[in-house]
Design an enzyme around this catalytic site. Structure first.
Site, PDB file in Angstrom:
ATOM      1  N   LYS A  54       0.832  -1.206   0.000  1.00 23.70           N
ATOM      2  CA  LYS A  54       0.000   0.000   0.000  1.00 23.70           C
ATOM      3  C   LYS A  54       0.867   1.257   0.000  1.00 23.70           C
ATOM      4  O   LYS A  54       0.583   2.224  -0.702  1.00 23.70           O
ATOM      5  CB  LYS A  54      -0.937  -0.019   1.221  1.00 23.70           C
ATOM      6  N   GLN A  98      -4.198  -1.252   9.711  1.00 23.90           N
ATOM      7  CA  GLN A  98      -4.159  -2.609   9.156  1.00 23.90           C
ATOM      8  C   GLN A  98      -4.734  -3.612  10.162  1.00 23.90           C
ATOM      9  O   GLN A  98      -4.339  -3.636  11.327  1.00 23.90           O
ATOM     10  CB  GLN A  98      -2.708  -2.983   8.801  1.00 23.90           C
ATOM     11  N   ASP A 121     -10.872   3.289   4.614  1.00 22.54           N
ATOM     12  CA  ASP A 121     -11.170   1.856   4.547  1.00 22.54           C
ATOM     13  C   ASP A 121     -12.675   1.609   4.705  1.00 22.54           C
ATOM     14  O   ASP A 121     -13.147   0.497   4.517  1.00 22.54           O
ATOM     15  CB  ASP A 121     -10.427   1.132   5.671  1.00 22.54           C
TER      16      ASP A 121
END
Ligand code: NAP
Length: 281
Positions: A54, A98, A121
């Site tokens: 990412k 994450q 997200d």
């Protein structure tokens, strides 16, 4: 009957990245510099790999990466303090925490700590609620990637029968909401669904997000259906999806491969969401 067309996730992801590069240039010209903060807790090797990918993708499109790595024994309060610092930092347009987190940390409370405007997200309760209400919050990247693939393949969703296998917070549920917002008639299936095959046989668009190889077999797929395979399963034979690819392709109108289908889209949509956040939503 001809084999189904392959929907090429690498090509669609490259098109999304090109769009992002142009948008980043536009933002920079207007004095806005998009930035993505990645936060990694612990030493899960797969999570380290995903975050590295990412960060690299950000650099490639001109998004500034800010990386924070915390040890697995980090106290929840310290993680909250970091997230609040990133919420307040004007250089940070989006925050990616994450998952999974170590067990002693409440993942739901942590995603709720991220400002909805920086939750690229799409996992915070506010953004999940906005999506359920048909509002304009941030949706999770993998289902957004599925929608982008369907759009690029020219799949007409209005009035189509869409069947989604899986109801996770990350994939199945938000995808069903996005398909519904596109005016598909959506059936959501899960591990307790009775007669899954009969439901699948009604589908114009069939999406498998289960995490079990061989879940979708050719007898479950109507001729000409569009089949999207989100599944990512590591087996002795390598990476496979949830769909029996060769047999299903022989019946489908179009199908995504694994790898090379949905996989490349997730990071591309993360970049797209970050640029959107930088532009003010
Ligand atoms: P998850 O949280 O484990 O959810 C799996 C879902 O599948 C659950 O809703 C479960 O039902 C349902 N299910 C299990 N067995 C079933 C069956 N026999 N028939 C119908 N439904 C069944 O997984 P996830 O996070 O949504 O991920 C799903 C798959 O997508 C995994 O392989 C994951 O690795 C992959 N994935 C790929 C990407 C990508 O970028 N390509 C991104 C995210 C995830 P219940 O709710 O009843 O348990």
């Amino acid at each position: 009957m001809a084999e189904g067309a392959i929907i090429d996730g690498h090509a669609v992801a490259a098109a999304v990245r090109e769009r992002v590069v142009a948008e980043v240039a536009g933002l920079r010209a207007a004095g806005v510099s998009p930035g993505l903060a990645t936060v990694l807790v612990g030493d899960d090797p797969a999570s380290h790999l995903y975050v590295r990918m990412k960060r690299k993708a950000c650099e490639e499109v001109g998004i500034e990466p800010f990386h924070h790595e915390l040890p697995g024994h980090t106290a929840q309060g310290d993680l909250v303090a970091l997230l609040e610092e990133l919420n307040a930092d004007p250089r940070v347009s989006g925050i990616l925490l994450q998952l999974p987190l170590p067990e002693h940390i409440d993942a739901g409370a942590m995603t709720a700590t991220i400002l909805p405007d920086k939750d690229i997200d799409g996992l915070s309760p506010v953004n999940a609620g906005l999506l359920a209400q048909g509002g304009a919050g941030f949706a999770p990247c993998t289902p957004l990637g599925v929608m982008e693939l369907l759009a690029h393949a020219g799949v007409e969703l209005e009035g189509a029968r869409a069947v989604v296998l899986g109801r996770s917070r990350l994939v199945g549920k938000p995808l069903a909401q996005l398909l519904l917002a596109a005016n598909a008639t959506v059936t959501q299936c899960h591990s307790r669904t009775r007669d899954l095959a009969a439901i699948c046989r009604e589908a114009d668009v069939l999406v498998a997000a289960v995490g079990r190889p061989g879940t979708v077999t050719a007898d479950m797929v109507p001729e000409g259906a569009v089949v999207i395979d989100v599944g990512t399963n590591r087996t002795d034979a390598g990476l496979v999806g949830d769909v029996d690819f060769d047999a299903v392709r022989a019946k489908a109108g179009a199908i995504t491969p694994v790898p090379g289908g949905v996989g490349p889209m997730t990071i591309a949509m993360l970049l797209a969401n970050t640029v959107r956040a930088a532009a003010g939503g």
